[in-house]
Design a protein around this motif. Structure first.
Motif, PDB file in Angstrom:
ATOM      1  N   GLY A 142       0.828  -1.227   0.000  1.00  8.54           N
ATOM      2  CA  GLY A 142       0.000   0.000   0.000  1.00  8.54           C
ATOM      3  C   GLY A 142       0.844   1.250   0.000  1.00  8.54           C
ATOM      4  N   LEU A 143       0.268   2.338   0.530  1.00 14.17           N
ATOM      5  CA  LEU A 143       1.021   3.588   0.620  1.00 14.17           C
ATOM      6  C   LEU A 143       1.946   3.482   1.833  1.00 14.17           C
ATOM      7  CD1 LEU A 143      -1.935   6.080  -0.016  1.00 14.17           C
ATOM      8  CD2 LEU A 143      -0.234   5.287  -1.671  1.00 14.17           C
ATOM      9  N   ALA A 144       3.171   3.949   1.675  1.00 15.90           N
ATOM     10  CA  ALA A 144       4.103   3.866   2.810  1.00 15.90           C
ATOM     11  C   ALA A 144       3.832   5.010   3.778  1.00 15.90           C
ATOM     12  CB  ALA A 144       5.539   3.927   2.300  1.00 15.90           C
ATOM     13  N   TYR A 145       3.986   4.706   5.070  1.00 20.37           N
ATOM     14  CA  TYR A 145       3.719   5.714   6.106  1.00 20.37           C
ATOM     15  C   TYR A 145       4.738   5.569   7.223  1.00 20.37           C
ATOM     16  CZ  TYR A 145       1.106   8.515   9.514  1.00 20.37           C
ATOM     17  OH  TYR A 145       0.725   9.476  10.414  1.00 20.37           O
ATOM     18  N   GLY A 146       5.330   6.688   7.621  1.00 19.94           N
ATOM     19  CA  GLY A 146       6.294   6.626   8.718  1.00 19.94           C
ATOM     20  C   GLY A 146       7.117   7.889   8.817  1.00 19.94           C
ATOM     21  N   GLY A 147       8.378   7.722   9.238  1.00 16.14           N
ATOM     22  CA  GLY A 147       9.227   8.894   9.413  1.00 16.14           C
ATOM     23  C   GLY A 147      10.639   8.493   9.771  1.00 16.14           C
ATOM     24  N   ASP A 148      11.494   9.497   9.987  1.00 18.40           N
ATOM     25  CA  ASP A 148      12.859   9.236  10.457  1.00 18.40           C
ATOM     26  C   ASP A 148      12.752   8.677  11.869  1.00 18.40           C
ATOM     27  OD1 ASP A 148      13.482  10.671   8.177  1.00 18.40           O
ATOM     28  OD2 ASP A 148      15.067  11.827   9.137  1.00 18.40           O
ATOM     29  N   GLY A 173      -0.373   2.671  12.241  1.00 11.43           N
ATOM     30  CA  GLY A 173      -0.304   2.074  10.898  1.00 11.43           C
ATOM     31  C   GLY A 173       0.995   2.398  10.172  1.00 11.43           C
ATOM     32  N   VAL A 174       2.057   2.669  10.931  1.00  8.70           N
ATOM     33  CA  VAL A 174       3.365   2.943  10.310  1.00  8.70           C
ATOM     34  C   VAL A 174       3.907   1.652   9.690  1.00  8.70           C
ATOM     35  CG1 VAL A 174       5.779   3.440  10.900  1.00  8.70           C
ATOM     36  CG2 VAL A 174       3.948   4.923  11.754  1.00  8.70           C
ATOM     37  N   ASN A 175       4.390   1.745   8.449  1.00  8.47           N
ATOM     38  CA  ASN A 175       4.960   0.549   7.817  1.00  8.47           C
ATOM     39  C   ASN A 175       6.374   0.753   7.272  1.00  8.47           C
ATOM     40  OD1 ASN A 175       4.324   2.116   5.638  1.00  8.47           O
ATOM     41  ND2 ASN A 175       2.740   0.762   4.806  1.00  8.47           N
ATOM     42  N   LEU A 176       6.902   1.990   7.398  1.00  8.17           N
ATOM     43  CA  LEU A 176       8.262   2.246   6.897  1.00  8.17           C
ATOM     44  C   LEU A 176       8.904   3.346   7.734  1.00  8.17           C
ATOM     45  CD1 LEU A 176      10.316   1.668   4.514  1.00  8.17           C
ATOM     46  CD2 LEU A 176       9.351   3.685   3.406  1.00  8.17           C
ATOM     47  N   VAL A 177      10.145   3.133   8.168  1.00 11.08           N
ATOM     48  CA  VAL A 177      10.861   4.193   8.901  1.00 11.08           C
ATOM     49  C   VAL A 177      12.282   4.314   8.344  1.00 11.08           C
ATOM     50  CG1 VAL A 177       9.554   4.127  11.071  1.00 11.08           C
ATOM     51  CG2 VAL A 177      11.452   2.532  10.745  1.00 11.08           C
ATOM     52  N   SER A 178      12.788   5.540   8.361  1.00 11.93           N
ATOM     53  CA  SER A 178      14.175   5.785   7.926  1.00 11.93           C
ATOM     54  C   SER A 178      15.075   5.704   9.149  1.00 11.93           C
ATOM     55  CB  SER A 178      14.314   7.177   7.315  1.00 11.93           C
ATOM     56  OG  SER A 178      13.468   7.307   6.202  1.00 11.93           O
ATOM     57  N   VAL A 179      16.050   4.815   9.078  1.00  7.49           N
ATOM     58  CA  VAL A 179      16.868   4.545  10.268  1.00  7.49           C
ATOM     59  C   VAL A 179      18.352   4.835   9.999  1.00  7.49           C
ATOM     60  CG1 VAL A 179      17.253   2.845  12.101  1.00  7.49           C
ATOM     61  CG2 VAL A 179      15.323   2.563  10.580  1.00  7.49           C
ATOM     62  N   ASP A 197       3.397   8.203  -3.227  1.00  9.78           N
ATOM     63  CA  ASP A 197       2.927   6.902  -2.743  1.00  9.78           C
ATOM     64  C   ASP A 197       3.497   6.604  -1.363  1.00  9.78           C
ATOM     65  OD1 ASP A 197       1.272   6.350  -4.816  1.00  9.78           O
ATOM     66  OD2 ASP A 197       2.406   4.648  -5.609  1.00  9.78           O
ATOM     67  N   ALA A 198       4.141   7.605  -0.757  1.00  6.15           N
ATOM     68  CA  ALA A 198       4.669   7.448   0.603  1.00  6.15           C
ATOM     69  C   ALA A 198       4.524   8.781   1.306  1.00  6.15           C
ATOM     70  CB  ALA A 198       6.143   7.058   0.555  1.00  6.15           C
ATOM     71  N   VAL A 199       4.102   8.738   2.560  1.00  2.00           N
ATOM     72  CA  VAL A 199       3.990   9.954   3.364  1.00  2.00           C
ATOM     73  C   VAL A 199       4.810   9.741   4.620  1.00  2.00           C
ATOM     74  CG1 VAL A 199       2.425  11.454   4.641  1.00  2.00           C
ATOM     75  CG2 VAL A 199       1.712  10.501   2.449  1.00  2.00           C
ATOM     76  N   MET A 200       5.926  10.447   4.709  1.00  2.00           N
ATOM     77  CA  MET A 200       6.845  10.242   5.824  1.00  2.00           C
ATOM     78  C   MET A 200       7.145  11.597   6.470  1.00  2.00           C
ATOM     79  SD  MET A 200       8.047   6.897   5.033  1.00  2.00           S
ATOM     80  CE  MET A 200       9.717   6.794   5.625  1.00  2.00           C
ATOM     81  N   PHE A 201       7.573  11.533   7.704  1.00  2.00           N
ATOM     82  CA  PHE A 201       7.846  12.764   8.447  1.00  2.00           C
ATOM     83  C   PHE A 201       9.272  12.786   8.963  1.00  2.00           C
ATOM     84  CE2 PHE A 201       3.251  12.286   8.986  1.00  2.00           C
ATOM     85  CZ  PHE A 201       2.817  13.566   8.693  1.00  2.00           C
ATOM     86  N   PHE A 202       9.770  14.001   9.182  1.00  2.00           N
ATOM     87  CA  PHE A 202      10.855  14.160  10.128  1.00  2.00           C
ATOM     88  C   PHE A 202      10.158  14.602  11.395  1.00  2.00           C
ATOM     89  CE2 PHE A 202      13.725  16.371  12.799  1.00  2.00           C
ATOM     90  CZ  PHE A 202      14.759  15.473  12.870  1.00  2.00           C
ATOM     91  N   GLN A 203      10.125  13.867  12.392  1.00  2.00           N
ATOM     92  CA  GLN A 203      10.629  12.550  12.616  1.00  2.00           C
ATOM     93  C   GLN A 203       9.586  11.769  13.412  1.00  2.00           C
ATOM     94  OE1 GLN A 203      13.984  12.312  15.367  1.00  2.00           O
ATOM     95  NE2 GLN A 203      13.447  14.251  16.317  1.00  2.00           N
ATOM     96  N   TRP A 204       9.909  10.512  13.746  1.00  2.00           N
ATOM     97  CA  TRP A 204       8.940   9.702  14.494  1.00  2.00           C
ATOM     98  C   TRP A 204       8.682  10.307  15.880  1.00  2.00           C
ATOM     99  CZ3 TRP A 204       5.085   6.621  15.019  1.00  2.00           C
ATOM    100  CH2 TRP A 204       4.864   5.969  16.225  1.00  2.00           C
ATOM    101  N   ARG A 205       9.735  10.409  16.699  1.00  2.00           N
ATOM    102  CA  ARG A 205       9.547  10.894  18.069  1.00  2.00           C
ATOM    103  C   ARG A 205      10.323  12.190  18.247  1.00  2.00           C
ATOM    104  NH1 ARG A 205       7.917   8.829  23.101  1.00  2.00           N
ATOM    105  NH2 ARG A 205       7.576   6.699  22.368  1.00  2.00           N
ATOM    106  N   GLN A 206       9.669  13.194  18.787  1.00  2.00           N
ATOM    107  CA  GLN A 206      10.300  14.506  18.952  1.00  2.00           C
ATOM    108  C   GLN A 206      11.472  14.415  19.939  1.00  2.00           C
ATOM    109  OE1 GLN A 206       7.486  17.559  20.013  1.00  2.00           O
ATOM    110  NE2 GLN A 206       8.949  19.220  19.613  1.00  2.00           N
TER     111      GLN A 206
END
Ligand code: GAL
Length: 673
Positions: free
Chosen positions: A9-15, A37-43, A342-351
């Protein structure tokens, strides 16, 4: 090797930066990712010093644990090469890897990205780190995508160090082959600049007066190419070790990032990814966002792309940072999706609670989960799950706006007629008018195949090759309506003026000839014969005498030194036409002109009778009987609107037969088969 690979599906997550947190918090992270529903994170983006605390000594423990936990929970990793910031032991041992500014100032460690991409020493260490991390996680089930470095060139794109000087010379030698050719291209007969060998050439360091413009332009080209070369070296290693894993890096396709020519980078990416942040004091920031998303789609050749970073709420790096409400956060995210993400990601997961970015918002804010930001994070995750069928669909438009980084670099060189000219402002002037009348646009490079478009907008295409000029003229010949704005077609690739009257590359196409630019001062404005005003830039333009095929004046100056001369012209060319706007029109006149051009080209808005402030963009999938469309409607108004439409509204799951009410600031996505 293509995205989306493993992620459904659409990717969702963050750094995701677990190294900043305790065990207990890391455990909670995975629970919360599941809830949202996070399915992708940048690590591991900035993790070099944590992974290689001393030269050659590695500590993988926390990353092993992170990757395992992610895999257990079905969350994938966009794993970074960890090279975005060299560790202190490296800059301490090798201070020669630090970049230098044009004034000879060293950019010291203590922040991030303190490296010279041209430093052979830095490169060998970065490549070694890349190889180590790739070998370690090659077969890890969580690994879905490689994230090379981070925003390459964000802070160090233009390096003037001795290593950079050496690399610049090599780049020039491969472009020009002989020093005579370099002298010709750089016009060194001027100001005693003639070179007798490549060894004498320097980057455009701070000089007593204006530095040779072609030297500056080539330094832009070289700097973009040099960073891309670095990316390629990293990618070669990743490909060798993990041929099955796609590779990307996060671009900055926005109106503010001038330094990398992303059109020339895109084909090296397995998927185009970008970062976007809105600017607090721009009341039209949603239009700038729309443009940046369209630019990213253009860079991606029309294919779906990834929004690798944006913000849930405020950032920390503007003067007065703007807090978003939940509706704005959702609109920002879905406007990107509407335009091909097709992906919605943020900086960042946890403040973060420490460090320079602790006041930058995140998906899990300082306030914890009892907060609007967390609620919005969960709401967005669920919305993206409902929008999963959108994945893989594309946007189709009848209009192209030409965008060119070389024209950006060229148009904003110093010692020009109007040094207040900003290329992105010129582009946005026209894009805004298109947005306001609801017409969808592809933002493409001049080398793009233009034959399928009914209308072309060519704002400030200052630097243009013969080939690209011919492509634009051919589009008009075969039926497109082409609108060119001032300071276009002025110079060739070496920034040499095309002689015989401006705009040299487009004189014949437009059927006009400009003798001189007449730049207006801050408070000056001339009237036009439809009652509108011209500011900023005017030109002494005459229609070329061509008998019955002559161009016509659409608008004329009614006062000022150019009284009676044309300000806007139209020329019939083959099956199409070529319009010229030789001045900056006020906003109303700009919209009127855009409407005229669109009417002539038979281009209609994405949705008829759209209320002002409502954005409509359509994504398409399949063809014939299998055809599907997704109409995204985003209401930027403070009041609700009713839109005549039909289809399955995906966010609410309701079937719409005739009309749909969208709340103030709300969104609807209509799916039709
Ligand atoms: C980006 C960067 C991130 C973070 C973010 C803050 O430029 O890639 O690491 O700093 O900005 O807005």
């Amino acid at each position: 090797m293509h995205w989306p690979g493993k992620v459904p599906g659409l990717a969702y997550g963050g750094d995701y930066n677990p190294e900043q947190w305790s065990q207990a918090t890391r455990e909670q992270d995975l629970e919360l990712m599941g809830e949202a529903g996070v399915n992708l994170v940048s690590v591991a983006i900035f993790s070099w010093a944590m992974l290689e605390p001393r030269e050659g000594e590695y500590d993988w423990s926390w990353l092993d644990e992170t990757m395992d936990r992610l895999a257990d929970r079905g969350v994938f990793a966009a794993l970074a090469t960890a090279t975005a910031s060299p560790p202190p032991w490296l800059t301490h041992k090798h201070p020669e890897i630090l970049p230098e500014t044009a004034d000879g100032v060293t950019l010291w460690p203590g922040a991030r990205q303190a490296y010279s991409v041209s430093s052979p020493v830095f490169r060998s260490y970065a490549l070694r780190m890349t190889r180590s991390i790739a070998e370690r996680y090659a077969d890890h089930p969580a690994l879905a995508l490689w994230h090379v470095d981070n925003e390459l060139g964000c802070h160090n794109s233009h390096d003037f160090s001795d290593d950079a000087a050496e690399a610049f010379r090599r780049w020039l030698e491969s472009r020009y082959h002989t020093v005579e050719e370099l002298n010709r291209a750089w016009g060194t007969a001027f100001w005693s600049q003639r070179y007798s060998s490549f060894e004498e050439v320097l980057p455009p360091r701070k000089a007593p007066m204006f530095v040779n413009p072609t030297q500056q332009l080539d330094f832009h080209r070289y700097s973009s190419d040099e960073l891309l070369e670095y990316f390629r070296e990293m990618k070669r290693i990743l490909r060798e070790i993990t041929p099955q894993i796609p590779v990307t890096t996060n671009f900055m396709c926005t109106t503010r990032s001038k330094n990398m020519d992303y059109f020339s980078w895109a084909s090296d990416m397995d998927v185009v990814a970008t970062d976007h942040y809105t600017i607090a004091d721009d009341p039209m920031r949603h239009i700038e966002l729309a443009f940046s998303a369209d630019l990213t789609r253009g860079v991606a050749g029309g294919e779906p792309w990834m929004l690798m970073e944006h913000s849930t709420s405020a950032v920390n790096w503007q003067q007065r940072n703007h807090t978003k409400d939940s509706a704005e956060m959702l609109r920002d995210s879905l406007s990107h999706v509407a335009r091909g993400a097709d992906a919605v990601m943020f900086f960042q997961w946890r403040q973060s609670h420490a460090g320079a970015e602790k006041y930058h918002s995140a998906m899990v804010p300082h306030a914890g989960t009892d907060s609007d930001v967390w609620d919005s994070t969960v709401k967005l995750g669920h919305a993206l799950q409902k929008l999963a069928p959108v994945q893989g669909s594309t946007v189709r438009t009848q209009v192209a706006l030409l965008f060119d980084y070389e024209s950006w670099w060229g148009a904003e060189l110093d010692s020009h007629p109007n040094n207040d000219l900003s290329y992105p402002e010129e582009v946005m002037h026209w894009y805004r008018a298109l947005w306001e009348i609801g017409v969808a646009v592809d933002v493409v490079h001049p080398s793009h195949d233009l034959s399928s478009y009914d209308a072309l907008i060519v704002p400030c295409l200052y630097l243009v090759s013969d080939e690209h000029a011919a492509g634009i003229a051919a589009a008009a010949q075969s039926g497109a309506s082409v609108l060119v704005s001032y300071f276009s077609g002025i110079v060739d690739e070496n920034e040499h003026v095309r002689l015989g009257g401006y705009p040299g590359a487009f004189r014949d196409l437009l059927g006009i000839r400009t003798e001189e630019f007449w730049i207006l001062q801050q408070d000056q404005a001339w009237g036009l014969d439809d009652g509108s005003t011209a500011t900023f830039w005017t030109e002494k333009t005459r229609l070329a005498d061509e008998g019955s095929g002559a161009a016509e004046a659409v608008l004329k100056y009614v006062d000022g030194p150019l009284q009676g001369l044309p300000a806007v012209t139209r020329h019939e060319v083959g099956n199409g036409s070529a319009w010229y706007a030789g001045t900056r029109l006020d906003e109303e006149a700009t919209r009127t002109l855009i409407r005229q051009v669109m009417a002539e080209a038979d281009v209609s808005p994405e949705h008829e009778d759209l209320p002002e402030g409502v954005e409509a963009v359509r994504r398409h999938k399949g063809a014939g009987d299998a055809k599907e469309t997704f109409l995204f409607l985003l209401n930027h108004n403070a009041e609700g609107v009713t839109i005549r439409t039909s289809g399955m509204e995906l966010l609410s799951g309701t079937f719409v037969s005739d009309a749909f009410d969208i709340a103030a600031g709300g969104i609807a996505v209509l799916h039709k088969r």
